[in-house]
Design an enzyme around this catalytic site. Structure first.
Site, short mmCIF file in Angstrom:
data_model
loop_
_atom_site.label_atom_id
_atom_site.label_comp_id
_atom_site.label_asym_id
_atom_site.label_seq_id
_atom_site.Cartn_x
_atom_site.Cartn_y
_atom_site.Cartn_z
N ARG A 150 45.57 39.28 38.94
CA ARG A 150 46.81 38.46 37.75
C ARG A 150 47.59 39.53 37.62
O ARG A 150 48.28 39.59 35.77
CB ARG A 150 45.93 37.65 36.58
CG ARG A 150 45.65 36.55 37.47
CD ARG A 150 45.78 36.35 38.31
NE ARG A 150 45.20 34.66 39.00
CZ ARG A 150 44.45 35.01 40.32
NH1 ARG A 150 45.18 35.79 40.75
NH2 ARG A 150 43.42 33.78 40.53
N SER A 184 45.13 27.84 34.08
CA SER A 184 43.83 27.85 33.42
C SER A 184 45.27 29.13 32.39
O SER A 184 45.92 29.74 32.56
CB SER A 184 43.48 29.47 34.37
OG SER A 184 42.60 28.84 35.97
N GLU A 207 46.10 34.45 30.67
CA GLU A 207 46.45 34.61 31.79
C GLU A 207 47.83 33.41 31.51
O GLU A 207 48.89 34.16 31.76
CB GLU A 207 46.23 33.16 32.88
CG GLU A 207 46.40 33.32 33.92
CD GLU A 207 45.25 32.81 35.47
OE1 GLU A 207 45.94 32.15 36.25
OE2 GLU A 207 44.21 33.12 35.57
#
Length: 306
Positions: A176, A225, A295
């Site tokens: 990520r 998420s 995130e």
């Protein structure tokens, strides 16, 4: 209240759409957020080049895809938002199982289109609820796949509207995370895929979407998420262990279906969501000692009451 500066453009005629004080709640999957001072949807890459050449050097820029994985604060965004979703949406089929994808193409569309062509490797993008540009920017992943594992090269644009081709190995990527030049932005990427079986790939996509629908609150406004999974564990497990499912702040609630999702029940403000994110992170850290990393990107100005 946000004070709007006037953008004066040059003599070259822009072909895209410019809006002033555009509500970002119309362009984010959480359906919240204040106004963008200026909001531009370019006609194509050439039009985007013209815009960048004409904008004042002091003008701040924010790049927007489908508005997933994003929380825009209630005070809105100063400067110019450049929205690529639905406009920079070309797909070009190349030789040797390669394909060029512009950043405004929805990631699930990349998955389906490549699968139908008998190309294997991009199926996981069906689980990314955003544009391919967003997937590039954060190295989005699902189903065990990650975006930059299939990237051969990217086309970038700078503040002056110049285009450059850069190889994937010029970027630092991890879970990520993507690090490259801070003064350039993605406009497209060439993907290196493998020859596969179209029916098998499409079946894989169908099965993943069915699992996603069964385990995630896909019918309610959310941003995917909220937290990254910590090493060797799952954010959802840690949140659920703290008894935080269904916990609410105003109209924002932790999903009963998946603890790493926060939903807008219909009346949430961006402030409600941000406070709930902070509460969840604080309680997980107190209970487990693990500091969850967001995130979701949070941008914009706080409401003047904050």
């Amino acid at each position: 209240m946000m004070q709007m500066d006037t953008i004066e453009t040059g003599t070259m005629q822009l072909r895209g759409e410019m809006k002033q004080l555009e509500p970002m709640s119309r362009h984010t999957s959480w359906r919240v957020g204040g106004v963008a001072e200026h909001f531009y949807r370019p006609a194509d890459v050439a039009d985007l080049q013209q815009l960048l050449q004409q904008l004042p050097a002091r003008e701040s820029l924010f790049w927007l895809g489908l508005g997933s994985n994003l929380l825009v604060r209630d005070g809105g965004i100063r400067g110019t938002v450049i929205c690529t979703s639905g406009v920079l949406n070309g797909i070009e089929w190349l030789e040797d199982n390669r394909v060029y994808v512009e950043v405004g193409v929805a990631s699930p569309q990349v998955a389906r289109q490549t699968a139908r062509r008998g190309l294997h490797g991009a199926e996981f993008l069906c689980g990314i609820p955003g544009t391919f540009g967003g997937a590039l920017a954060m190295n989005a992943g699902a189903m065990g796949g990650e975006t930059w594992n299939i990237v051969e090269s990217v086309k970038m644009i700078d503040r002056q509207g110049n285009l450059r081709l850069r190889q994937a190995d010029k970027f630092e990527t991890s879970y990520r995370h993507v690090r490259g030049r801070v003064d350039e932005w993605f406009v497209g990427a060439t993907l290196q895929l493998e020859a596969g079986d179209a029916s098998q790939s499409l079946q894989q996509i169908k099965q993943h979407l069915a699992r996603r629908g069964a385990t995630q609150p896909t019918s309610q406004p959310n941003a995917g998420s909220v937290f990254r999974n910590p090493p060797g564990d799952y954010a959802a497990r840690l949140i659920e262990q703290c008894g935080l499912k269904s916990t609410c702040v105003g109209g924002a609630c932790v999903s009963e279906k998946h603890a790493n999702f926060i939903i807008n029940t219909g009346t949430a403000t961006a402030r409600d969501i941000e406070l709930l994110i902070e509460r969840v992170a604080d309680e997980v850290q107190q209970a487990s000692g693990i500091k969850l990393v967001r995130e979701v990107q949070i941008v914009g100005e706080p409401h003047e009451r904050d």
